[in-house]
Design a protein around this motif. Structure first.
Motif, PDB file in Angstrom:
ATOM      1  N   PRO A   1       0.829  -1.649   0.026  1.00 51.36           N
ATOM      2  CA  PRO A   1      -0.180  -0.138   0.223  1.00 51.36           C
ATOM      3  C   PRO A   1       0.982   1.425  -0.146  1.00 51.36           C
ATOM      4  O   PRO A   1       0.707   2.213  -0.259  1.00 51.36           O
ATOM      5  N   LEU A   2       2.153   1.212   0.395  1.00 51.89           N
ATOM      6  CA  LEU A   2       2.978   2.404   0.182  1.00 51.89           C
ATOM      7  C   LEU A   2       4.528   2.247  -0.167  1.00 51.89           C
ATOM      8  O   LEU A   2       4.801   1.113  -0.398  1.00 51.89           O
ATOM      9  N   PRO A   3       4.404   2.874  -0.305  1.00 58.19           N
ATOM     10  CA  PRO A   3       6.387   2.891  -1.336  1.00 58.19           C
ATOM     11  C   PRO A   3       7.177   2.702   0.255  1.00 58.19           C
ATOM     12  O   PRO A   3       6.732   2.883   0.483  1.00 58.19           O
TER      13      PRO A   3
ATOM     14  N   THR B   1      -7.593   4.874  -1.797  1.00 58.44           N
ATOM     15  CA  THR B   1      -6.026   4.088  -1.312  1.00 58.44           C
ATOM     16  C   THR B   1      -5.806   4.038  -0.197  1.00 58.44           C
ATOM     17  O   THR B   1      -5.854   5.487   0.582  1.00 58.44           O
ATOM     18  N   PRO B   2      -5.072   3.531   0.208  1.00 58.70           N
ATOM     19  CA  PRO B   2      -4.184   3.821   1.420  1.00 58.70           C
ATOM     20  C   PRO B   2      -3.938   4.865   1.262  1.00 58.70           C
ATOM     21  O   PRO B   2      -4.075   5.609   2.966  1.00 58.70           O
ATOM     22  N   LEU B   3      -2.838   5.070   0.394  1.00 59.93           N
ATOM     23  CA  LEU B   3      -2.005   6.267   0.474  1.00 59.93           C
ATOM     24  C   LEU B   3      -3.052   7.455   0.409  1.00 59.93           C
ATOM     25  O   LEU B   3      -2.689   8.427   0.823  1.00 59.93           O
ATOM     26  N   GLY B   4      -3.529   7.167   0.430  1.00 60.41           N
ATOM     27  CA  GLY B   4      -5.182   8.643   0.050  1.00 60.41           C
ATOM     28  C   GLY B   4      -5.610   8.939   1.318  1.00 60.41           C
ATOM     29  O   GLY B   4      -5.782   9.842   1.053  1.00 60.41           O
ATOM     30  N   GLY B   5      -5.752   8.352   1.984  1.00 63.46           N
ATOM     31  CA  GLY B   5      -6.337   8.207   3.612  1.00 63.46           C
ATOM     32  C   GLY B   5      -5.077   8.680   4.406  1.00 63.46           C
ATOM     33  O   GLY B   5      -5.169   9.092   4.968  1.00 63.46           O
TER      34      GLY B   5
ATOM     35  N   LEU C   1       4.249   8.518  -6.547  1.00 66.81           N
ATOM     36  CA  LEU C   1       4.048   8.237  -5.127  1.00 66.81           C
ATOM     37  C   LEU C   1       2.931   6.931  -5.101  1.00 66.81           C
ATOM     38  O   LEU C   1       2.945   6.013  -4.304  1.00 66.81           O
ATOM     39  N   GLY C   2       2.566   6.939  -6.252  1.00 65.71           N
ATOM     40  CA  GLY C   2       1.069   6.082  -6.159  1.00 65.71           C
ATOM     41  C   GLY C   2       0.192   6.535  -6.404  1.00 65.71           C
ATOM     42  O   GLY C   2       0.110   7.574  -6.404  1.00 65.71           O
TER      43      GLY C   2
ATOM     44  N   HIS D   1      -4.253  16.916   3.930  1.00 59.35           N
ATOM     45  CA  HIS D   1      -5.315  17.400   3.504  1.00 59.35           C
ATOM     46  C   HIS D   1      -5.530  19.357   4.572  1.00 59.35           C
ATOM     47  O   HIS D   1      -6.346  19.670   4.886  1.00 59.35           O
ATOM     48  N   SER D   2      -4.174  19.436   4.511  1.00 60.66           N
ATOM     49  CA  SER D   2      -4.189  20.541   5.437  1.00 60.66           C
ATOM     50  C   SER D   2      -4.652  22.152   4.818  1.00 60.66           C
ATOM     51  O   SER D   2      -4.229  22.522   3.012  1.00 60.66           O
ATOM     52  N   ASP D   3      -4.459  23.875   4.691  1.00 63.31           N
ATOM     53  CA  ASP D   3      -4.862  24.034   4.088  1.00 63.31           C
ATOM     54  C   ASP D   3      -3.614  24.612   3.448  1.00 63.31           C
ATOM     55  O   ASP D   3      -4.191  25.232   2.712  1.00 63.31           O
ATOM     56  N   ASN D   4      -2.752  24.279   4.492  1.00 59.58           N
ATOM     57  CA  ASN D   4      -1.500  24.669   4.178  1.00 59.58           C
ATOM     58  C   ASN D   4      -0.876  23.866   3.423  1.00 59.58           C
ATOM     59  O   ASN D   4       0.462  23.155   4.554  1.00 59.58           O
ATOM     60  N   PRO D   5      -0.883  23.032   2.709  1.00 58.47           N
ATOM     61  CA  PRO D   5      -0.099  21.738   2.095  1.00 58.47           C
ATOM     62  C   PRO D   5       1.207  21.540   2.655  1.00 58.47           C
ATOM     63  O   PRO D   5       1.731  23.202   1.881  1.00 58.47           O
ATOM     64  N   ASN D   6       2.696  21.027   2.682  1.00 51.64           N
ATOM     65  CA  ASN D   6       3.950  20.693   2.184  1.00 51.64           C
ATOM     66  C   ASN D   6       4.087  19.833   1.374  1.00 51.64           C
ATOM     67  O   ASN D   6       5.187  19.633   1.178  1.00 51.64           O
ATOM     68  N   ILE D   7       3.042  19.251   0.441  1.00 50.49           N
ATOM     69  CA  ILE D   7       3.652  18.800  -0.897  1.00 50.49           C
ATOM     70  C   ILE D   7       2.373  19.633  -2.067  1.00 50.49           C
ATOM     71  O   ILE D   7       1.034  19.940  -1.111  1.00 50.49           O
ATOM     72  N   THR D   8       2.644  19.141  -3.028  1.00 47.20           N
ATOM     73  CA  THR D   8       1.741  19.679  -4.243  1.00 47.20           C
ATOM     74  C   THR D   8       2.077  18.506  -5.197  1.00 47.20           C
ATOM     75  O   THR D   8       2.374  17.638  -5.281  1.00 47.20           O
ATOM     76  N   LYS D   9       0.329  18.625  -5.515  1.00 45.26           N
ATOM     77  CA  LYS D   9       0.416  17.829  -7.016  1.00 45.26           C
ATOM     78  C   LYS D   9       0.797  18.147  -7.724  1.00 45.26           C
ATOM     79  O   LYS D   9       0.704  19.023  -8.018  1.00 45.26           O
TER      80      LYS D   9
END
Length: 64
Positions: A4-6, A47-51, A33-34, A55-63
């Motif tokens: 479920p995770l890398p 998916t497990p990764l999606g959970g 990352l999946g 989901h912050s208003d100030n995320p530290n990752i980007t799509k």
């Protein structure tokens, strides 16, 4: 074998709230990352990764 995770990620207690997704090593920008969600017909499954994505208003990752 289903993973479920890398290997570069882990789930552990978060200082913010509950459990969180954390990098175990430096991950290069644009690394895939999946899948976080899967669409089957008109149904969207998380998916497990999606959970555990930020989901912050100030995320530290980007799509990308």
């Amino acid at each position: 074998m289903y993973k479920p995770l890398p290997d570069s990620l882990t789930i552990k207690p978060s200082k913010v709230n509950g459990l969180g997704l954390f990098a175990k090593e430096v991950i290069s920008q644009a690394t895939n990352l999946g899948m976080t969600h899967v669409e089957i017909g008109e149904t969207i499954l998380r998916t497990p990764l999606g959970g555990f994505l930020n989901h912050s208003d100030n995320p530290n990752i980007t799509k990308q």
